[in-house]
Design an enzyme around this catalytic site. Structure first.
Site, PDB file in Angstrom:
ATOM      1  N   HIS A  29      40.126  35.729  41.155  1.00 51.49           N
ATOM      2  CA  HIS A  29      40.632  37.274  41.986  1.00 51.49           C
ATOM      3  C   HIS A  29      41.227  38.257  42.458  1.00 51.49           C
ATOM      4  O   HIS A  29      41.430  38.574  42.979  1.00 51.49           O
ATOM      5  CB  HIS A  29      40.545  36.323  43.853  1.00 51.49           C
ATOM      6  CG  HIS A  29      39.847  34.756  43.314  1.00 51.49           C
ATOM      7  ND1 HIS A  29      39.642  33.795  43.571  1.00 51.49           N
ATOM      8  CD2 HIS A  29      38.492  34.685  42.998  1.00 51.49           C
ATOM      9  CE1 HIS A  29      39.182  32.862  43.753  1.00 51.49           C
ATOM     10  NE2 HIS A  29      38.399  33.472  43.963  1.00 51.49           N
TER      11      HIS A  29
ATOM     12  N   ARG B 191      31.435  43.045  37.291  1.00 53.62           N
ATOM     13  CA  ARG B 191      32.261  41.593  37.200  1.00 53.62           C
ATOM     14  C   ARG B 191      32.523  41.300  36.483  1.00 53.62           C
ATOM     15  O   ARG B 191      31.757  40.565  35.894  1.00 53.62           O
ATOM     16  CB  ARG B 191      32.458  40.956  38.178  1.00 53.62           C
ATOM     17  CG  ARG B 191      33.467  39.982  38.476  1.00 53.62           C
ATOM     18  CD  ARG B 191      33.154  38.499  39.275  1.00 53.62           C
ATOM     19  NE  ARG B 191      34.700  38.288  39.960  1.00 53.62           N
ATOM     20  CZ  ARG B 191      34.482  36.603  40.330  1.00 53.62           C
ATOM     21  NH1 ARG B 191      33.155  36.456  41.205  1.00 53.62           N
ATOM     22  NH2 ARG B 191      34.991  35.616  40.240  1.00 53.62           N
TER      23      ARG B 191
ATOM     24  N   ASN C  77      34.879  30.095  48.338  1.00 55.92           N
ATOM     25  CA  ASN C  77      34.196  28.912  48.122  1.00 55.92           C
ATOM     26  C   ASN C  77      35.819  28.533  46.919  1.00 55.92           C
ATOM     27  O   ASN C  77      35.772  28.231  46.793  1.00 55.92           O
ATOM     28  CB  ASN C  77      32.700  29.213  47.312  1.00 55.92           C
ATOM     29  CG  ASN C  77      32.371  27.733  47.183  1.00 55.92           C
ATOM     30  OD1 ASN C  77      32.481  26.961  47.397  1.00 55.92           O
ATOM     31  ND2 ASN C  77      31.150  27.727  45.940  1.00 55.92           N
TER      32      ASN C  77
ATOM     33  N   GLU D 175      34.711  43.266  46.766  1.00 56.24           N
ATOM     34  CA  GLU D 175      35.595  43.412  45.368  1.00 56.24           C
ATOM     35  C   GLU D 175      34.608  44.803  44.689  1.00 56.24           C
ATOM     36  O   GLU D 175      34.865  44.817  43.618  1.00 56.24           O
ATOM     37  CB  GLU D 175      35.157  42.610  44.377  1.00 56.24           C
ATOM     38  CG  GLU D 175      36.302  41.329  45.076  1.00 56.24           C
ATOM     39  CD  GLU D 175      35.827  39.678  44.842  1.00 56.24           C
ATOM     40  OE1 GLU D 175      34.740  39.470  45.802  1.00 56.24           O
ATOM     41  OE2 GLU D 175      36.204  38.849  43.702  1.00 56.24           O
TER      42      GLU D 175
ATOM     43  N   ASN E 176      27.520  41.932  39.467  1.00 58.35           N
ATOM     44  CA  ASN E 176      28.224  40.880  39.577  1.00 58.35           C
ATOM     45  C   ASN E 176      27.410  39.639  38.880  1.00 58.35           C
ATOM     46  O   ASN E 176      26.662  38.865  39.827  1.00 58.35           O
ATOM     47  CB  ASN E 176      29.118  40.226  41.005  1.00 58.35           C
ATOM     48  CG  ASN E 176      29.873  38.848  40.887  1.00 58.35           C
ATOM     49  OD1 ASN E 176      30.312  38.648  39.958  1.00 58.35           O
ATOM     50  ND2 ASN E 176      30.943  38.725  41.787  1.00 58.35           N
TER      51      ASN E 176
ATOM     52  N   ARG F  63      36.648  22.649  43.931  1.00 59.52           N
ATOM     53  CA  ARG F  63      38.038  22.110  43.031  1.00 59.52           C
ATOM     54  C   ARG F  63      38.401  21.408  43.450  1.00 59.52           C
ATOM     55  O   ARG F  63      39.271  21.802  44.937  1.00 59.52           O
ATOM     56  CB  ARG F  63      37.960  23.958  42.655  1.00 59.52           C
ATOM     57  CG  ARG F  63      36.907  24.461  41.639  1.00 59.52           C
ATOM     58  CD  ARG F  63      37.053  25.560  41.367  1.00 59.52           C
ATOM     59  NE  ARG F  63      35.780  26.788  41.556  1.00 59.52           N
ATOM     60  CZ  ARG F  63      35.951  27.589  41.470  1.00 59.52           C
ATOM     61  NH1 ARG F  63      37.136  28.376  41.306  1.00 59.52           N
ATOM     62  NH2 ARG F  63      35.002  27.941  42.305  1.00 59.52           N
TER      63      ARG F  63
HETATM   64  N1  LIG Z   1      32.227  31.331  59.927  1.00 58.76           N
HETATM   65  C1  LIG Z   1      32.881  31.010  58.841  1.00 58.76           C
HETATM   66  N2  LIG Z   1      34.026  29.498  59.318  1.00 58.76           N
HETATM   67  C2  LIG Z   1      34.164  28.672  58.212  1.00 58.76           C
HETATM   68  N3  LIG Z   1      34.017  28.971  56.819  1.00 58.76           N
HETATM   69  C3  LIG Z   1      33.083  29.852  56.953  1.00 58.76           C
HETATM   70  C4  LIG Z   1      32.915  30.892  58.331  1.00 58.76           C
HETATM   71  N4  LIG Z   1      31.376  31.938  56.933  1.00 58.76           N
HETATM   72  C5  LIG Z   1      31.811  31.404  55.347  1.00 58.76           C
HETATM   73  N5  LIG Z   1      32.563  30.122  55.553  1.00 58.76           N
HETATM   74  C6  LIG Z   1      32.960  29.390  54.475  1.00 58.76           C
HETATM   75  O1  LIG Z   1      33.222  30.499  53.490  1.00 58.76           O
HETATM   76  C7  LIG Z   1      32.431  30.418  52.227  1.00 58.76           C
HETATM   77  C8  LIG Z   1      32.147  31.539  51.146  1.00 58.76           C
HETATM   78  O2  LIG Z   1      32.722  32.590  51.117  1.00 58.76           O
HETATM   79  P1  LIG Z   1      32.652  33.167  50.111  1.00 58.76           P
HETATM   80  O3  LIG Z   1      34.088  34.470  50.225  1.00 58.76           O
HETATM   81  O4  LIG Z   1      30.812  34.196  50.047  1.00 58.76           O
HETATM   82  O5  LIG Z   1      33.120  32.483  48.394  1.00 58.76           O
HETATM   83  P2  LIG Z   1      32.228  32.913  46.801  1.00 58.76           P
HETATM   84  O6  LIG Z   1      32.347  34.670  46.704  1.00 58.76           O
HETATM   85  O7  LIG Z   1      33.354  32.183  46.255  1.00 58.76           O
HETATM   86  O8  LIG Z   1      31.067  32.599  46.967  1.00 58.76           O
HETATM   87  C9  LIG Z   1      31.619  29.750  52.417  1.00 58.76           C
HETATM   88  O9  LIG Z   1      31.577  28.070  51.378  1.00 58.76           O
HETATM   89  C10 LIG Z   1      31.848  28.497  53.917  1.00 58.76           C
HETATM   90  O10 LIG Z   1      33.114  27.281  53.585  1.00 58.76           O
HETATM   91  C1  LIG Z   2      36.786  33.207  39.720  1.00 59.38           C
HETATM   92  C2  LIG Z   2      36.351  32.091  40.668  1.00 59.38           C
HETATM   93  O1  LIG Z   2      36.844  31.216  41.001  1.00 59.38           O
HETATM   94  O2  LIG Z   2      35.647  33.100  41.022  1.00 59.38           O
HETATM   95  P1  LIG Z   2      34.808  32.077  42.615  1.00 59.38           P
HETATM   96  O3  LIG Z   2      35.367  32.118  43.863  1.00 59.38           O
HETATM   97  O4  LIG Z   2      33.579  33.860  42.565  1.00 59.38           O
HETATM   98  O5  LIG Z   2      34.053  30.890  41.599  1.00 59.38           O
HETATM   99 MG   LIG Z   3      33.753  35.796  45.987  1.00 59.31          MG
END
Ligand SMILES: Nc1ncnc2c1ncn2[C@@H]1O[C@H](COP(=O)(O)OP(=O)(O)O)[C@@H](O)[C@H]1O
Ligand SMILES: CC(=O)OP(=O)(O)O
Ligand SMILES: [Mg+2]
Length: 406
Positions: free
Chosen positions: A179, A90, A210, A385, A7, A240
């Protein structure tokens, strides 16, 4: 069959090596800060964590370093690269062309390149990853799994914007949704956990990472989703904005003397939870902690975040004319009992939802968090994923397919 999942993001590459005979994760990790000082690989095997500091100036070098680790005597999981049977990637944007996962050919590479203008932050690094693997592992087949594919069959009424039709015809300006691999996994798993017939079910999947998005999955198909032309539309996210009145863009350009690109950057990188909290944090953990200490601004940010989610759940219950189950997933969805509880208790009792507070006190584990008499079921379903990408890769290679339709 051993499958490597890649990814590639703009400055990081997440990877997982799986033995698909029993879906066992052999090892996994992330190469971070590619092209910037302090680059390193955080690698995990059998629950143990290893940090490898290594200069990596581009994706070629990063993947080369990752492959070396996979073969490392101590922390790796294979002896030779020829043990890797296939690589699954991905890919964020597949335009209108891909409604399923595909075997990567020159034609597919050209298409991903062509769609880069629709996802300038995502597709170029995805492509770099694919090209680097092709160079480093010649002869090993590659499969592309698109974020957009699961949403590709949304009805036209859900994906067309009410702007002059010619912009759809000329530039393919429409809602694509993202997603999709996560929404596909979580909705299917939800049906399994509840003993529902997936092909005769109404499920709302709430992916709160995120980046964050919601999907309405009716009879196993995504019929609507909150992200649109790009991953900017919809929910309030870490940085965002999600939905807003488009006239704000032109207003800010005029008032602040900003270029279109500068406003685009503000909406993608300086808005959402970060912007609302006056740059305090983009991480919901920080916002939650402060909100629980009664910090008024962070309490407001959490309210706005939850309110937007609740509104979309209401909209999607209407879009499907009903809802059997709502599943929370990704970083926040899996780990934040308070966010789940407040969304359900403050807004969703009209759907007959009742939350079991003890069951809801769960992090990162599959759980039905509604009470047995709750009319609509609510669940936590950790997303996966990488497993979906590995499964599609295995199926395409084993069956000799060019495309796998969902
Ligand atoms: N215990 C928690 N409580 C609240 N939010 C959390 C916790 N653990 C992680 N997060 C949130 O999850 C986000 C990351 O989610 P993730 O699915 O790993 O994102 P991405 O794949 O988009 O990077 C972090 O920015 C944080 O805000
Ligand atoms: C498409 C997209 O927003 O992906 P990510 O959550 O990994 O930033
Ligand atoms: Mg993600």
């Amino acid at each position: 069959m051993v499958v490597l999942v890649v990814n590639s993001g703009s400055s990081s590459i997440k990877y997982q090596l799986l033995d698909m005979d029993d879906e066992n994760v052999l090892c996994k990790g992330i190469a971070e800060r590619i092209g910037i000082p302090g680059s390193r690989i955080v690698h995990k095997k059998n629950g143990e964590k290893f940090i490898v500091e290594k200069p990596m100036v581009n994706h070629d070098e990063a993947l080369k370093a990752v492959l070396e680790i996979l073969k490392d005597e101590k922390i790796g999981a294979i002896k030779d690269f020829n043990e890797i049977d296939a690589v699954g990637h991905r890919v964020v944007h597949g335009g209108e062309k891909f409604s399923g996962s595909v075997l990567i050919t020159d034609e597919v590479i050209n298409a991903i390149e062509e769609f880069s203008y629709l996802a300038p932050l995502h597709n170029p690094p995805n492509l770099m990853g694919i090209k680097a693997i092709m160079k480093l592992l010649p002869g090993v087949p590659n499969v592309g799994v698109f974020d957009t594919a699961f949403h590709a069959k949304m009805p036209k009424k859900a994906y067309l914007y009410a702007i002059p039709y010619e912009y759809y015809e000329k530039y393919k300006v429409r809602r694509y949704g993202f997603h999709g691999t996560s929404h596909r996994y979580v909705s299917k798993r939800t049906a399994e956990l509840l003993g529902l017939d997936y092909n005769n079910s109404k499920i709302i999947t709430v992916h709160l990472g995120n980046g964050a998005s919601i999907a309405a999955v009716k009879n196993g198909k995504s019929i609507d989703t909150s992200m649109g032309f790009t991953p900017l539309e919809g929910l309030v996210m870490g940085t965002r904005s999600g939905d807003l009145d488009p006239s704000i863009v032109t207003f800010l350009m005029e008032k602040e003397g900003l270029s279109a690109e500068e406003v685009y950057t503000i909406l993608n990188k300086k808005s959402g939870v970060l912007g609302l909290s006056k740059n305090f944090s983009s991480d919901m953990r920080d916002i939650e902690d402060k909100a629980l200490e009664n910090d008024p601004l962070c309490r407001l940010v959490l309210d706005i975040y939850e309110y937007r989610i609740a509104k979309y759940i209401g909209a999607y219950a209407a879009a499907m004319n009903g809802v059997d189950a709502i599943s929370f997933t990704a970083g926040v969805g899996e780990n934040s009992p308070i966010t789940r509880e407040e969304i359900c208790e403050n807004y969703l009792s009209f759907l007959g939802i009742k939350i079991d507070k003890e069951k809801n006190n769960v992090k990162g584990k599959e759980m039905i968090i509604s009470t047995p008499d709750s009319k609509t079921k609510v669940l936590v379903v950790p997303t996966n994923e990488e497993l979906m990408i590995a499964r599609d890769t295995k199926e395409i290679i084993e069956k000799g397919l060019k495309q796998l339709d969902y």
